[in-house]
Motif scaffolding. Structure first.
Motif, PDB file in Angstrom:
ATOM      1  N   GLY A 407      -0.280  -3.112  -5.142  1.00 44.81           N
ATOM      2  CA  GLY A 407       0.228  -2.413  -3.965  1.00 44.81           C
ATOM      3  C   GLY A 407       1.189  -3.225  -3.118  1.00 44.81           C
ATOM      4  N   CYS A 408       1.650  -4.395  -3.638  1.00 43.80           N
ATOM      5  CA  CYS A 408       2.554  -5.241  -2.846  1.00 43.80           C
ATOM      6  C   CYS A 408       3.795  -4.461  -2.431  1.00 43.80           C
ATOM      7  CB  CYS A 408       2.992  -6.464  -3.660  1.00 43.80           C
ATOM      8  SG  CYS A 408       1.621  -7.368  -4.395  1.00 43.80           S
ATOM      9  N   LEU A 409       4.258  -3.579  -3.363  1.00 43.01           N
ATOM     10  CA  LEU A 409       5.522  -2.891  -3.126  1.00 43.01           C
ATOM     11  C   LEU A 409       5.384  -1.754  -2.114  1.00 43.01           C
ATOM     12  CD1 LEU A 409       6.946  -2.938  -6.759  1.00 43.01           C
ATOM     13  CD2 LEU A 409       7.135  -4.632  -4.933  1.00 43.01           C
ATOM     14  N   GLY A 410       4.167  -1.502  -1.675  1.00 44.18           N
ATOM     15  CA  GLY A 410       3.986  -0.533  -0.594  1.00 44.18           C
ATOM     16  C   GLY A 410       4.559  -1.076   0.710  1.00 44.18           C
ATOM     17  N   CYS A 411       4.595  -2.414   0.840  1.00 45.46           N
ATOM     18  CA  CYS A 411       5.062  -3.025   2.091  1.00 45.46           C
ATOM     19  C   CYS A 411       6.316  -3.878   1.908  1.00 45.46           C
ATOM     20  CB  CYS A 411       3.961  -3.894   2.697  1.00 45.46           C
ATOM     21  SG  CYS A 411       2.492  -2.962   3.169  1.00 45.46           S
ATOM     22  N   HIS A 412       6.558  -4.357   0.680  1.00 47.64           N
ATOM     23  CA  HIS A 412       7.723  -5.227   0.438  1.00 47.64           C
ATOM     24  C   HIS A 412       8.656  -4.540  -0.547  1.00 47.64           C
ATOM     25  CE1 HIS A 412       5.597  -8.598   2.386  1.00 47.64           C
ATOM     26  NE2 HIS A 412       4.515  -8.185   1.716  1.00 47.64           N
ATOM     27  N   ALA A 417      15.613  -3.175   1.298  1.00 44.06           N
ATOM     28  CA  ALA A 417      15.240  -2.211   2.339  1.00 44.06           C
ATOM     29  C   ALA A 417      14.121  -2.790   3.216  1.00 44.06           C
ATOM     30  CB  ALA A 417      14.773  -0.911   1.687  1.00 44.06           C
ATOM     31  N   ARG A 418      14.155  -2.465   4.486  1.00 46.81           N
ATOM     32  CA  ARG A 418      13.133  -2.966   5.396  1.00 46.81           C
ATOM     33  C   ARG A 418      11.921  -2.043   5.369  1.00 46.81           C
ATOM     34  NH1 ARG A 418      12.822  -5.914  10.717  1.00 46.81           N
ATOM     35  NH2 ARG A 418      10.770  -5.281  11.470  1.00 46.81           N
ATOM     36  N   LEU A 419      10.788  -2.535   4.950  1.00 48.03           N
ATOM     37  CA  LEU A 419       9.541  -1.760   4.990  1.00 48.03           C
ATOM     38  C   LEU A 419       8.625  -2.409   6.018  1.00 48.03           C
ATOM     39  CD1 LEU A 419       8.933  -1.023   1.183  1.00 48.03           C
ATOM     40  CD2 LEU A 419      10.051   0.420   2.865  1.00 48.03           C
ATOM     41  N   VAL A 420       7.310  -2.297   5.786  1.00 50.77           N
ATOM     42  CA  VAL A 420       6.365  -2.885   6.741  1.00 50.77           C
ATOM     43  C   VAL A 420       6.482  -4.419   6.752  1.00 50.77           C
ATOM     44  CG1 VAL A 420       3.914  -3.102   7.316  1.00 50.77           C
ATOM     45  CG2 VAL A 420       4.819  -0.929   6.455  1.00 50.77           C
ATOM     46  N   GLY A 421       6.705  -5.006   5.575  1.00 51.03           N
ATOM     47  CA  GLY A 421       6.874  -6.467   5.478  1.00 51.03           C
ATOM     48  C   GLY A 421       8.287  -6.804   5.018  1.00 51.03           C
ATOM     49  N   PRO A 422       8.618  -8.103   4.991  1.00 51.49           N
ATOM     50  CA  PRO A 422       9.973  -8.530   4.586  1.00 51.49           C
ATOM     51  C   PRO A 422      10.260  -8.171   3.127  1.00 51.49           C
ATOM     52  CG  PRO A 422       8.746 -10.343   5.607  1.00 51.49           C
ATOM     53  CD  PRO A 422       7.764  -9.242   5.356  1.00 51.49           C
TER      54      PRO A 422
END
Ligand code: CUA
Length: 491
Positions: A407-412, A417-422
């Motif tokens: 699930g890393c790509l849920g935030c990165h 593109a800017r998501l929840v994390g860098p």
């Protein structure tokens, strides 16, 4: 209450300095109230009025509203001081039929029509010795009431027929527009039955309310020029009992039905396919512990058709909820470890691709917390499982798979593109501005630290406390290495 055989006469005092006012009122009262009313006196100023209130003890004072000689404001002020039950009518001959009644006890103002009605009602409730006039009136009133009853009966029948027609039409529409998606699990049948029952009740309730409302708006609308008030309704016990008992029975009926449906959809099947479903902000991961060899991990849920599946739901952070609308059933995924693992039983019945949606608001990325659900034949499922166990030899490809399954790509993002994390694009080797103002070089050591201890160094543009510190327990050292190799490859 007056004694049954001796109706008390109403004692009326008239306050007006105009002779014609008193004269006209006398004949009007005689005409409308017959022998029941006695005019005990006529006064023409305030002093006389207050004096007569004591001496004559009237039940009602009728005041000439338009009389300048009589200070009505002062009269009212003095009038409310007394103790005895008494009412005063302010009657204006200049403004048509309007008259205001003040009650000394309640100080409430009322309209004269209400008061006269109340009076008539009280009189009709007692037996009059010379009942000729009363009886005639009673018979007339009775026949008027009967006529009203048969009329309202007719309205009820018409409205009732319209309710039945409307119920059939609305129920037909509800059953035939596609409110629910395709039913693709064995558990869906009993839930859809429940829905059909609810649609029927919804159609009836909707019709009951809307038909009576629309019917009343059109049939009982105010006629032009009619300025009277509607009748005063105080209660209807039969109606109130009906509208309490019927909904209660209906709700209990659906509670029992719903309980049976719940029992059906949670019934255990023999030899199910067990899948561990792990939710985290903001992705789903699926583990197949029964597969031979390695523990198969996937970011897509593969299920063989017609095979009962037992999903063991859990969460790494907050509460998520597993929901595939086509399967109908839904279950929260709870954090808290073993004791909070929740089962969800699904037997897919139609092959195809579905969408798993998180159905519990779980944070900034909640709306993106989706996964593909792929229902295939048993043979296709088996070959997919086999393919999963032969992991690619390339560490970057392995790292990419780990990034999706954990699930890393849920935030990165991997595209800048800017998501929840860098974003990971161009991250490796770059200088990262930190919250304390310093900089860190994103090398292997930095990435390793950020994975196992996310709070150690916080990027200045991103909030702290978002990433779970659980990856060091979930991932092997080898998997973390593969993941770093994958990040390194994203130039
Ligand atoms: Cu997870 Cu919403």
């Amino acid at each position: 209450m007056p004694a049954a055989n001796q109706p008390k006469k109403r004692r009326v005092l008239i306050a007006s300095s105009h002779g014609l006012f008193a004269q006209g009122l006398r004949s009007l009262l005689r005409e409308r109230q017959g022998e029941d009313v006695e005019v005990v006196g006529v006064v023409s100023n305030l002093a006389e009025a207050m004096d007569s209130l004591e001496k004559l003890g009237p039940d009602l004072v009728i005041v000439d509203y338009d009389d300048e000689a009589l200070n009505r404001d002062e009269f009212l002020a003095r009038f409310i001081e007394g103790e005895k039950k008494l009412r005063v009518v302010l009657l204006s001959l200049q403004s048509g039929k309007e008259a205001i009644i003040y009650d000394r006890r309640t100080l409430a103002a009322a309209q004269i029509d209400d008061w006269l009605e109340e009076w008539e009602f009280m009189e009709n409730g007692t037996l009059s010795p010379d009942g000729a006039i009363d009886n005639r009136e009673k018979i007339q009133n009775g026949s008027v009431r009967m006529e009203n009853r048969s009329k309202s009966g007719k309205h009820l029948v018409i409205a009732g027929i319209l309710v039945v027609i409307s119920t059939i039409v609305v129920a037909f529409i509800l059953q035939n527009i596609r409110l629910l998606p395709e039913a693709a699990s064995a558990q869906a049948a009993s839930i859809d039955n429940l829905f059909r029952g609810e649609f029927l009740v919804i159609a009836f309730l909707f019709s009951l309310i809307v038909v009576f409302m629309v019917y009343s708006i059109f049939v009982f609308r105010r006629k032009q020029g009619d300025t009277t008030d509607a009748g005063h309704v105080t209660g209807n016990t039969r109606l109130e009992v009906t509208w309490t008992v019927l909904p209660l029975v209906t709700v209990l009926f659906f509670a029992v039905w719903g309980g049976q449906s719940l029992k059906e959809v949670t019934r255990a099947a023999a030899d199910p396919l067990v899948v561990n479903v792990i939710g985290q902000q903001f992705a789903w991961r699926f583990e197949y512990p029964q597969a031979n060899g390695d523990n198969i991990v996937s970011d897509k849920l593969y299920l063989p058709v017609d095979k009962p599946a037992l999903l063991q739901l859990s969460s790494l952070d907050v509460i998520h909820s597993f929901w595939v609308p086509e399967f109908r059933v839904k279950q929260d995924a709870l954090p808290g470890g073993e004791a909070f693992v929740r089962p969800l039983r699904i037997t897919p019945t139609i092959t195809g691709n579905y969408k798993l949606r998180c159905a519990e608001l779980c944070g900034a990325g909640h709306t993106q917390m989706e996964s593909d659900v792929i229902v295939t034949s048993q043979a296709d499922f088996d070959s997919w499982l086999l393919g999963q166990s032969n992991l690619a030899a390339d560490p970057v490809a392995r790292g990419q798979k780990i990034a999706t399954t954990f699930g890393c790509l849920g935030c990165h993002s991997v595209d800048g593109a800017r998501l929840v994390g860098p974003t990971w694009k161009g991250l490796f080797g770059s200088e990262v501005p930190l919250l304390d103002g310093s900089q860190a070089t994103a090398d292997e050591a930095y990435l390793l630290e950020s994975i196992v201890d996310p709070e150690a160094k916080i990027h200045q543009d991103y909030p702290a406390g978002v990433m779970a510190a659980t990856y060091k327990d979930q991932m092997t050292a080898e998997q973390i290495n593969d993941l770093i190799e994958f990040i390194r490859s994203l130039r």
